[in-house]
Design a protein around this motif. Structure first.
Motif, PDB file in Angstrom:
ATOM      1  N   ALA A 177       0.832  -1.210   0.000  1.00  0.00           N
ATOM      2  CA  ALA A 177       0.000   0.000   0.000  1.00  0.00           C
ATOM      3  C   ALA A 177       0.865   1.257   0.000  1.00  0.00           C
ATOM      4  O   ALA A 177       0.590   2.221  -0.731  1.00  0.00           O
ATOM      5  CB  ALA A 177      -0.929  -0.018   1.209  1.00  0.00           C
ATOM      6  N   ALA A 178       1.920   1.256   0.811  1.00  0.00           N
ATOM      7  CA  ALA A 178       2.783   2.440   0.903  1.00  0.00           C
ATOM      8  C   ALA A 178       3.488   2.741  -0.410  1.00  0.00           C
ATOM      9  O   ALA A 178       3.759   3.912  -0.732  1.00  0.00           O
ATOM     10  CB  ALA A 178       3.811   2.240   2.019  1.00  0.00           C
ATOM     11  N   ALA A 179       3.768   1.710  -1.191  1.00  0.00           N
ATOM     12  CA  ALA A 179       4.495   1.893  -2.449  1.00  0.00           C
ATOM     13  C   ALA A 179       3.657   2.585  -3.513  1.00  0.00           C
ATOM     14  O   ALA A 179       4.198   3.002  -4.548  1.00  0.00           O
ATOM     15  CB  ALA A 179       4.976   0.539  -2.972  1.00  0.00           C
ATOM     16  N   GLN A 180       2.345   2.736  -3.277  1.00  0.00           N
ATOM     17  CA  GLN A 180       1.484   3.354  -4.283  1.00  0.00           C
ATOM     18  C   GLN A 180       1.442   4.873  -4.178  1.00  0.00           C
ATOM     19  O   GLN A 180       0.785   5.542  -4.983  1.00  0.00           O
ATOM     20  CB  GLN A 180       0.054   2.786  -4.165  1.00  0.00           C
ATOM     21  CG  GLN A 180      -0.033   1.265  -4.178  1.00  0.00           C
ATOM     22  CD  GLN A 180       0.822   0.636  -5.258  1.00  0.00           C
ATOM     23  OE1 GLN A 180       0.764   1.046  -6.435  1.00  0.00           O
ATOM     24  NE2 GLN A 180       1.615  -0.354  -4.872  1.00  0.00           N
ATOM     25  N   GLY A 181       2.114   5.431  -3.159  1.00  0.00           N
ATOM     26  CA  GLY A 181       2.167   6.884  -3.016  1.00  0.00           C
ATOM     27  C   GLY A 181       3.593   7.357  -2.806  1.00  0.00           C
ATOM     28  O   GLY A 181       4.534   6.568  -2.763  1.00  0.00           O
ATOM     29  N   THR A 182       3.758   8.637  -2.680  1.00  0.00           N
ATOM     30  CA  THR A 182       5.091   9.230  -2.461  1.00  0.00           C
ATOM     31  C   THR A 182       4.985  10.270  -1.349  1.00  0.00           C
ATOM     32  O   THR A 182       3.901  10.705  -0.973  1.00  0.00           O
ATOM     33  CB  THR A 182       5.619   9.898  -3.737  1.00  0.00           C
ATOM     34  OG1 THR A 182       4.691  10.912  -4.156  1.00  0.00           O
ATOM     35  CG2 THR A 182       5.802   8.878  -4.851  1.00  0.00           C
ATOM     36  N   GLY A 183       6.133  10.672  -0.866  1.00  0.00           N
ATOM     37  CA  GLY A 183       6.159  11.720   0.148  1.00  0.00           C
ATOM     38  C   GLY A 183       5.948  11.186   1.553  1.00  0.00           C
ATOM     39  O   GLY A 183       5.913   9.984   1.794  1.00  0.00           O
ATOM     40  N   GLU A 184       5.788  12.108   2.498  1.00  0.00           N
ATOM     41  CA  GLU A 184       5.651  11.743   3.899  1.00  0.00           C
ATOM     42  C   GLU A 184       4.390  10.909   4.139  1.00  0.00           C
ATOM     43  O   GLU A 184       3.339  11.149   3.539  1.00  0.00           O
ATOM     44  CB  GLU A 184       5.590  12.999   4.771  1.00  0.00           C
ATOM     45  CG  GLU A 184       6.931  13.682   4.955  1.00  0.00           C
ATOM     46  CD  GLU A 184       7.940  12.759   5.639  1.00  0.00           C
ATOM     47  OE1 GLU A 184       7.595  12.156   6.681  1.00  0.00           O
ATOM     48  OE2 GLU A 184       9.064  12.645   5.121  1.00  0.00           O
ATOM     49  N   ILE A 185       4.522   9.942   5.036  1.00  0.00           N
ATOM     50  CA  ILE A 185       3.375   9.110   5.421  1.00  0.00           C
ATOM     51  C   ILE A 185       2.545   9.874   6.447  1.00  0.00           C
ATOM     52  O   ILE A 185       3.066  10.347   7.460  1.00  0.00           O
ATOM     53  CB  ILE A 185       3.847   7.762   5.993  1.00  0.00           C
ATOM     54  CG1 ILE A 185       4.524   6.949   4.895  1.00  0.00           C
ATOM     55  CG2 ILE A 185       2.674   6.990   6.600  1.00  0.00           C
ATOM     56  CD1 ILE A 185       5.137   5.652   5.368  1.00  0.00           C
ATOM     57  N   GLN A 186       1.253   9.985   6.179  1.00  0.00           N
ATOM     58  CA  GLN A 186       0.355  10.720   7.070  1.00  0.00           C
ATOM     59  C   GLN A 186      -0.473   9.798   7.953  1.00  0.00           C
ATOM     60  O   GLN A 186      -0.739  10.114   9.110  1.00  0.00           O
ATOM     61  CB  GLN A 186      -0.561  11.620   6.234  1.00  0.00           C
ATOM     62  CG  GLN A 186       0.194  12.651   5.407  1.00  0.00           C
ATOM     63  CD  GLN A 186      -0.676  13.333   4.373  1.00  0.00           C
ATOM     64  OE1 GLN A 186      -1.650  12.762   3.879  1.00  0.00           O
ATOM     65  NE2 GLN A 186      -0.330  14.580   4.043  1.00  0.00           N
ATOM     66  N   GLY A 222      -0.229  10.789  -2.518  1.00  0.00           N
ATOM     67  CA  GLY A 222      -1.175   9.766  -2.941  1.00  0.00           C
ATOM     68  C   GLY A 222      -1.475   8.742  -1.863  1.00  0.00           C
ATOM     69  O   GLY A 222      -0.850   8.702  -0.806  1.00  0.00           O
ATOM     70  N   MET A 223      -2.466   7.902  -2.181  1.00  0.00           N
ATOM     71  CA  MET A 223      -2.940   6.905  -1.227  1.00  0.00           C
ATOM     72  C   MET A 223      -2.922   5.529  -1.872  1.00  0.00           C
ATOM     73  O   MET A 223      -3.291   5.355  -3.041  1.00  0.00           O
ATOM     74  CB  MET A 223      -4.363   7.246  -0.771  1.00  0.00           C
ATOM     75  CG  MET A 223      -4.980   6.240   0.193  1.00  0.00           C
ATOM     76  SD  MET A 223      -6.641   6.726   0.717  1.00  0.00           S
ATOM     77  CE  MET A 223      -6.271   8.194   1.680  1.00  0.00           C
ATOM     78  N   GLY A 224      -2.479   4.535  -1.124  1.00  0.00           N
ATOM     79  CA  GLY A 224      -2.489   3.162  -1.604  1.00  0.00           C
ATOM     80  C   GLY A 224      -3.278   2.263  -0.678  1.00  0.00           C
ATOM     81  O   GLY A 224      -3.423   2.542   0.523  1.00  0.00           O
ATOM     82  N   ARG A 225      -3.787   1.192  -1.233  1.00  0.00           N
ATOM     83  CA  ARG A 225      -4.540   0.210  -0.446  1.00  0.00           C
ATOM     84  C   ARG A 225      -4.197  -1.179  -0.951  1.00  0.00           C
ATOM     85  O   ARG A 225      -4.149  -1.422  -2.165  1.00  0.00           O
ATOM     86  CB  ARG A 225      -6.040   0.456  -0.569  1.00  0.00           C
ATOM     87  CG  ARG A 225      -6.910  -0.544   0.212  1.00  0.00           C
ATOM     88  CD  ARG A 225      -8.378  -0.353  -0.106  1.00  0.00           C
ATOM     89  NE  ARG A 225      -9.210  -1.336   0.588  1.00  0.00           N
ATOM     90  CZ  ARG A 225     -10.379  -1.793   0.128  1.00  0.00           C
ATOM     91  NH1 ARG A 225     -10.854  -1.330  -1.040  1.00  0.00           N
ATOM     92  NH2 ARG A 225     -11.061  -2.680   0.805  1.00  0.00           N
TER      93      ARG A 225
END
Length: 416
Positions: free
Chosen positions: A30-39, A129-132
């Protein structure tokens, strides 16, 4: 079905307990589908997966335990392709980064009791972005992968896809003697994979001996039954403690892999059996363990190491000893009539005791079956033959013990 297909699905490398590893794997996807800081890192999980993440050690983490650490580490993992071996990438820097997420309270978990089978649904929100990622039924089955709400990967779980059946379901539908015939038809490549996996699991067991009090595992030359069951216990203890050695899991469980392969391999070697026969016995034990797991469920209210792997041990040893089909039925009856009520109260070091009990019970069941003695079909949940006994065991686990997990979960959460 070819045995190689079975191995592909059921005989897999794993580092650490499979449930937190699966949670971390899904989180990394899931984390690999977005970039930048994790919120935010969010998980919706079935009760049994949560239960198995509660107290078990995470490899390379300095003794950390629990689903929140699995999530935080998974969100920081650099390589989603590591699968159930993902904790191999954990180091001091990744630990510090994961701790930052926990300190920020950016990680949350919801337990959804509506899912009777394995269900891991992880969402990671990042600045870019957001990943699931959703895993269903089996620890590595990716049912859905999303990027910003759009599905980009995954496939329906085999249990719910029309016309499809997993290798575990296939062997679960086969009779004991069908599985025996499949086991003795294995290829040279299959044999090599079985030997390699057994070697990994034996190495974990031998490593575990160093973590336990001197004399816990008797030396070679002493009582074989005591020594082998305690060696299994040492391996499970080490794995549940989070020792960073790879094992090969069976039917979604590293504990089942250790519990089955260590005593069968050593029983064969120390009994002077031919290596070819040992490999066929190990194949039969793997098939029986997976078939029993199919009846119980991937994650069950009853202990899989003692019930599923225990039955696998008994049948594997009986194959080595040239037992008749009737004696194999007796051994299954003896196991089902003896250890069926052993509950699963999560993955933790106490599993080492349960695995040892399962091995002891398997050895007793073998001895009685070879003497043509077994618990009769008039007793309790024992069936008219081994196949019927397995079906009854599955019915007990899936339907009869449906309230066990809820009570176990409440007890565990109250302790927090």
């Amino acid at each position: 079905m070819r045995f190689s297909e079975f191995l592909d699905a059921e005989w897999k490398p794993a580092l650490g307990c499979t449930e937190p590893a699966a949670v971390a794997h899904a989180t990394s996807l899931a984390a690999a589908q977005g970039t930048g800081e994790i919120q935010q890192v969010s998980l919706v999980v079935d009760p049994r997966t949560y239960k198995n993440c509660h107290a078990v050690g995470i490899p390379n983490s300095g003794g950390r335990t629990g689903v929140l650490w699995a999530l935080a580490l998974g969100a920081r993992l650099p390589d989603p392709s590591l699968g159930l071996g993902c904790f191999a990438a954990v180091d001091a820097g990744l630990l510090a980064s994961a701790k930052g997420l926990l300190d920020q309270k950016a990680v949350r978990v919801e337990v959804d009791p509506s899912h009777p089978d394995l269900y891991i649904d992880c969402t990671v929100a990042r600045e870019g972005g957001m990943g699931r990622a959703v895993l269903e039924v089996e620890h590595t089955h990716l049912a859905r992968l999303e990027a910003n709400g759009v599905q980009i990967g995954g496939s329906p779980s085999l249990s719910g896809a029309a016309g499809l059946s997993s290798p575990r379901a296939t062997v679960g539908a086969m009779g004991i003697q069908e599985l025996r015939r499949l086991a003795i038809s294995i290829s040279e490549e299959d044999r090599a994979r079985l030997r390699e996996g057994a070697a990994f699991n034996l190495a974990m067991a031998e490593h575990g001996v160093s973590l336990l009090p001197p004399g816990f595992v008797p030396p070679a030359g002493t009582d074989r039954l005591v020594r082998l069951s305690r060696l299994v216990s040492a391996g499970v203890f080490a794995r549940m403690s989070g020792e960073p050695l790879m094992v090969v899991s069976l039917a979604g469980s590293g504990n089942k892999g250790i519990t089955l392969s260590v005593p069968v391999t050593l029983w064969g070697r120390e009994g002077g059996h031919d290596q070819v026969r040992i490999e066929e016995a190990l194949a039969f034990g793997c098939l029986m363990t997976s078939a029993t797991t199919h009846h119980l469920g991937t994650l069950s209210a009853v202990c899989g190491a003692s019930n599923a792997a225990g039955i696998g041990i008994a049948l594997a040893i009986l194959l080595l000893e040239g037992a008749t089909p009737a004696q194999m039925d007796l051994a299954v009856a003896n196991m089902v009539g003896n250890v069926a009520g052993m509950i699963c109260d999560g993955a933790k070091i106490g599993c080492a005791m349960k695995a040892m009990t399962g091995v002891d019970a398997a050895f007793r069941s073998v001895a009685l079956a070879l003497a043509d003695f077994g618990i009769p079909a008039t007793d309790g949940i024992v069936g008219i033959d081994g196949d019927a006994s397995l079906a009854n065991l599955g019915r007990l686990a899936r339907r009869g013990m449906i309230g066990v997990d809820a009570e176990v979960l409440e007890i565990m959460q109250a302790k927090l």
